[in-house]
Design a protein around this motif. Structure first.
Motif, PDB file in Angstrom:
ATOM      1  N   GLY A 214     -48.628 101.387 115.678  1.00 17.84           N
ATOM      2  CA  GLY A 214     -48.100 100.848 114.424  1.00 17.84           C
ATOM      3  C   GLY A 214     -47.630  99.424 114.623  1.00 17.84           C
ATOM      4  N   PRO A 215     -47.313  98.740 113.535  1.00 16.68           N
ATOM      5  CA  PRO A 215     -46.877  97.349 113.652  1.00 16.68           C
ATOM      6  C   PRO A 215     -45.436  97.233 114.163  1.00 16.68           C
ATOM      7  CG  PRO A 215     -46.822  98.047 111.364  1.00 16.68           C
ATOM      8  CD  PRO A 215     -47.388  99.200 112.152  1.00 16.68           C
ATOM      9  N   ALA A 216     -45.020  96.015 114.450  1.00 14.72           N
ATOM     10  CA  ALA A 216     -43.669  95.749 114.952  1.00 14.72           C
ATOM     11  C   ALA A 216     -42.622  96.312 113.998  1.00 14.72           C
ATOM     12  CB  ALA A 216     -43.471  94.248 115.108  1.00 14.72           C
ATOM     13  N   GLY A 217     -41.640  96.993 114.562  1.00 12.83           N
ATOM     14  CA  GLY A 217     -40.510  97.485 113.765  1.00 12.83           C
ATOM     15  C   GLY A 217     -40.808  98.759 112.995  1.00 12.83           C
ATOM     16  N   SER A 218     -41.966  99.372 113.244  1.00 10.57           N
ATOM     17  CA  SER A 218     -42.311 100.585 112.493  1.00 10.57           C
ATOM     18  C   SER A 218     -41.596 101.817 113.050  1.00 10.57           C
ATOM     19  CB  SER A 218     -43.827 100.806 112.491  1.00 10.57           C
ATOM     20  OG  SER A 218     -44.324 100.871 113.812  1.00 10.57           O
ATOM     21  N   GLY A 219     -41.055 101.712 114.272  1.00 17.10           N
ATOM     22  CA  GLY A 219     -40.322 102.846 114.845  1.00 17.10           C
ATOM     23  C   GLY A 219     -41.063 103.556 115.962  1.00 17.10           C
ATOM     24  N   LYS A 220     -42.027 102.874 116.586  1.00 18.08           N
ATOM     25  CA  LYS A 220     -42.833 103.483 117.654  1.00 18.08           C
ATOM     26  C   LYS A 220     -41.968 103.956 118.833  1.00 18.08           C
ATOM     27  CE  LYS A 220     -45.351  99.764 118.236  1.00 18.08           C
ATOM     28  NZ  LYS A 220     -44.772  98.943 117.160  1.00 18.08           N
ATOM     29  N   SER A 221     -41.149 103.034 119.360  1.00 16.73           N
ATOM     30  CA  SER A 221     -40.350 103.379 120.544  1.00 16.73           C
ATOM     31  C   SER A 221     -39.386 104.510 120.217  1.00 16.73           C
ATOM     32  CB  SER A 221     -39.537 102.176 121.029  1.00 16.73           C
ATOM     33  OG  SER A 221     -40.390 101.132 121.336  1.00 16.73           O
ATOM     34  N   THR A 222     -38.800 104.456 119.032  1.00 17.01           N
ATOM     35  CA  THR A 222     -37.827 105.475 118.626  1.00 17.01           C
ATOM     36  C   THR A 222     -38.485 106.851 118.612  1.00 17.01           C
ATOM     37  OG1 THR A 222     -36.718 103.809 117.292  1.00 17.01           O
ATOM     38  CG2 THR A 222     -36.222 106.112 116.760  1.00 17.01           C
TER      39      THR A 222
ATOM     40  N   TRP B 219     -49.878 107.272 113.605  1.00 21.94           N
ATOM     41  CA  TRP B 219     -49.695 105.907 113.113  1.00 21.94           C
ATOM     42  C   TRP B 219     -48.378 105.851 112.339  1.00 21.94           C
ATOM     43  CZ3 TRP B 219     -51.475 101.005 113.250  1.00 21.94           C
ATOM     44  CH2 TRP B 219     -51.162 100.152 112.196  1.00 21.94           C
ATOM     45  N   LEU B 220     -47.536 104.876 112.673  1.00 21.45           N
ATOM     46  CA  LEU B 220     -46.300 104.676 111.919  1.00 21.45           C
ATOM     47  C   LEU B 220     -46.387 103.347 111.191  1.00 21.45           C
ATOM     48  CD1 LEU B 220     -43.581 105.695 114.567  1.00 21.45           C
ATOM     49  CD2 LEU B 220     -44.759 107.136 112.889  1.00 21.45           C
ATOM     50  N   SER B 221     -45.868 103.328 109.964  1.00 21.94           N
ATOM     51  CA  SER B 221     -45.846 102.068 109.227  1.00 21.94           C
ATOM     52  C   SER B 221     -44.565 102.022 108.392  1.00 21.94           C
ATOM     53  CB  SER B 221     -47.054 101.962 108.300  1.00 21.94           C
ATOM     54  OG  SER B 221     -46.966 102.965 107.308  1.00 21.94           O
TER      55      SER B 221
ATOM     56  N   LEU C 268     -57.175 102.763 109.389  1.00 20.90           N
ATOM     57  CA  LEU C 268     -56.362 103.915 109.816  1.00 20.90           C
ATOM     58  C   LEU C 268     -57.199 105.184 109.971  1.00 20.90           C
ATOM     59  CD1 LEU C 268     -53.117 103.404 107.691  1.00 20.90           C
ATOM     60  CD2 LEU C 268     -53.853 102.283 109.803  1.00 20.90           C
ATOM     61  N   SER C 269     -58.509 105.057 109.858  1.00 17.35           N
ATOM     62  CA  SER C 269     -59.355 106.254 109.862  1.00 17.35           C
ATOM     63  C   SER C 269     -59.343 106.987 111.202  1.00 17.35           C
ATOM     64  CB  SER C 269     -60.794 105.899 109.481  1.00 17.35           C
ATOM     65  OG  SER C 269     -61.357 105.076 110.476  1.00 17.35           O
ATOM     66  N   ILE C 270     -58.884 106.320 112.266  1.00 20.00           N
ATOM     67  CA  ILE C 270     -58.902 106.976 113.588  1.00 20.00           C
ATOM     68  C   ILE C 270     -57.690 107.887 113.795  1.00 20.00           C
ATOM     69  CG2 ILE C 270     -60.151 105.030 114.615  1.00 20.00           C
ATOM     70  CD1 ILE C 270     -57.384 104.484 116.163  1.00 20.00           C
ATOM     71  N   TYR C 271     -56.685 107.775 112.911  1.00 28.55           N
ATOM     72  CA  TYR C 271     -55.424 108.484 113.167  1.00 28.55           C
ATOM     73  C   TYR C 271     -55.421 109.894 112.578  1.00 28.55           C
ATOM     74  CZ  TYR C 271     -54.042 103.933 114.741  1.00 28.55           C
ATOM     75  OH  TYR C 271     -54.005 102.755 115.430  1.00 28.55           O
ATOM     76  N   ASP C 272     -54.698 110.792 113.275  1.00 30.38           N
ATOM     77  CA  ASP C 272     -54.579 112.175 112.820  1.00 30.38           C
ATOM     78  C   ASP C 272     -53.401 112.333 111.873  1.00 30.38           C
ATOM     79  OD1 ASP C 272     -56.636 113.176 114.660  1.00 30.38           O
ATOM     80  OD2 ASP C 272     -55.212 112.536 116.192  1.00 30.38           O
ATOM     81  N   LEU C 273     -52.381 111.524 112.078  1.00 31.86           N
ATOM     82  CA  LEU C 273     -51.151 111.649 111.289  1.00 31.86           C
ATOM     83  C   LEU C 273     -50.609 110.254 111.030  1.00 31.86           C
ATOM     84  CD1 LEU C 273     -48.797 113.531 110.286  1.00 31.86           C
ATOM     85  CD2 LEU C 273     -47.783 113.249 112.558  1.00 31.86           C
ATOM     86  N   SER C 274     -50.294 109.968 109.765  1.00 32.87           N
ATOM     87  CA  SER C 274     -49.746 108.654 109.418  1.00 32.87           C
ATOM     88  C   SER C 274     -48.431 108.858 108.663  1.00 32.87           C
ATOM     89  CB  SER C 274     -50.771 107.920 108.545  1.00 32.87           C
ATOM     90  OG  SER C 274     -50.178 106.799 107.951  1.00 32.87           O
ATOM     91  N   ILE C 275     -47.381 108.183 109.107  1.00 31.07           N
ATOM     92  CA  ILE C 275     -46.061 108.388 108.490  1.00 31.07           C
ATOM     93  C   ILE C 275     -45.462 107.043 108.082  1.00 31.07           C
ATOM     94  CG2 ILE C 275     -43.725 109.323 108.818  1.00 31.07           C
ATOM     95  CD1 ILE C 275     -44.848 111.120 111.029  1.00 31.07           C
ATOM     96  N   ASN C 276     -44.989 106.985 106.847  1.00 31.46           N
ATOM     97  CA  ASN C 276     -44.243 105.821 106.380  1.00 31.46           C
ATOM     98  C   ASN C 276     -42.782 106.034 106.787  1.00 31.46           C
ATOM     99  OD1 ASN C 276     -42.880 103.857 105.035  1.00 31.46           O
ATOM    100  ND2 ASN C 276     -43.696 104.347 102.998  1.00 31.46           N
ATOM    101  N   THR C 277     -42.346 105.289 107.800  1.00 26.82           N
ATOM    102  CA  THR C 277     -41.001 105.526 108.345  1.00 26.82           C
ATOM    103  C   THR C 277     -39.893 104.975 107.453  1.00 26.82           C
ATOM    104  OG1 THR C 277     -40.957 103.533 109.724  1.00 26.82           O
ATOM    105  CG2 THR C 277     -41.914 105.521 110.718  1.00 26.82           C
TER     106      THR C 277
END
Ligand SMILES: Nc1ncnc2c1ncn2[C@@H]1O[C@H](COP(=O)(O)OP(=O)(O)OP(=O)(O)O)[C@@H](O)[C@H]1O
Ligand SMILES: Nc1ccn([C@@H]2O[C@H](COP(=O)(O)O)[C@@H](O)[C@H]2O)c(=O)n1
Length: 192
Positions: free
Chosen positions: A7-15, A97-99, A146-155
């Motif tokens: 996901g992009p910067a600040g989307s919450g990946k590390s968290t 994928w997080l966004s 985003l077609s490669i992702y299994d799960l996409s979440i709007n954080t």
């Protein structure tokens, strides 16, 4: 399982990656940690290496090669970075994928890095554009695909605990036979 969080910067990946690895008793490997290793190996600070990376594409390639190697060789890992899903490709069992809208991500980054919101917004936008351009140029990757992702979440819609619960649900209902080979990643140039 090998799980990627992108996901992009600040989307919450590390968290998410940290709490997910904790919940599953997996290892958490982050692009940020690898980047810090790369800087140390070169006797530089991450900030100095970051500046150099804008001129020298080998730095991105070195980071991405290490991500792909980890994905190829290891299991029970949560691999987290902008391109983790693309680099792991078919080695990944679950790609998340997080966004979140730019405004929200900029606000988070402004708080995390203690800088004015306007500056965080502008830097995040500019860096995102530059990264997307580089990924396309180096690897023929469309970061917005985003077609490669299994799960996409709007954080922006769920807090850290909610995002973790949604992801854990996906992990727990994962079936190895459910997707194998049905969403292959094609046309990427892994010229690392
Ligand atoms: N679901 C969420 N809801 C609200 N805030 C969140 C959520 N997830 C993370 N945050 C907060 O947003 C900030 C950015 O999160 P984090 O560092 O995990 O993002 P990131 O995608 O890894 O960022 P970067 O790519 O810039 O390293 C942190 O301060 C974190 O506490
Ligand atoms: N050219 C680069 C590449 C990476 N970084 C730093 O590494 C972190 C992880 O990057 P990913 O692309 O794997 O998510 C990133 O947050 C940066 O801190 C960098 O600075 N410059």
């Amino acid at each position: 399982m090998l799980i990627t969080v992108s996901g992009p910067a600040g989307s919450g990946k590390s968290t998410l990656a940290e709490s997910l690895a904790d919940a599953l008793d997996y290892e958490h490997v982050s692009g940020g940690d690898i980047f810090r290793d790369l800087a140390e190996e070169r006797g530089m600070t991450p900030l100095e290496l970051n500046k150099q990376a804008e001129e020298d594409e080998d730095i991105d390639r070195d980071l991405d090669r290490r991500l792909r190697d980890i994905a190829r060789k290891r299991d029970e890992v949560v691999l987290e970075s902008r391109l983790a899903g693309w680099m792991a490709g078919d080695y990944a069992d679950l790609k998340v994928w997080l966004s979140a809208p730019l405004e929200i991500r900029a606000e988070r980054i402004s708080q995390r890095e203690n800088k004015p919101i306007e500056q965080a917004r502008e830097e995040t936008r500019e860096r995102g554009e530059s990264e997307a351009h580089r990924y396309n140029e180096y690897y023929n990757i469309d970061f917005d695909d985003l077609s490669i992702y299994d799960l996409s979440i709007n954080t922006a819609r769920w807090g850290p605990q909610g995002v973790l619960s949604l992801t854990l649900h996906a992990v727990q209902s994962y079936k190895e036979t459910g997707d194998e080979g049905k969403t292959p990643i094609t046309d990427v140039e892994y010229d690392l």
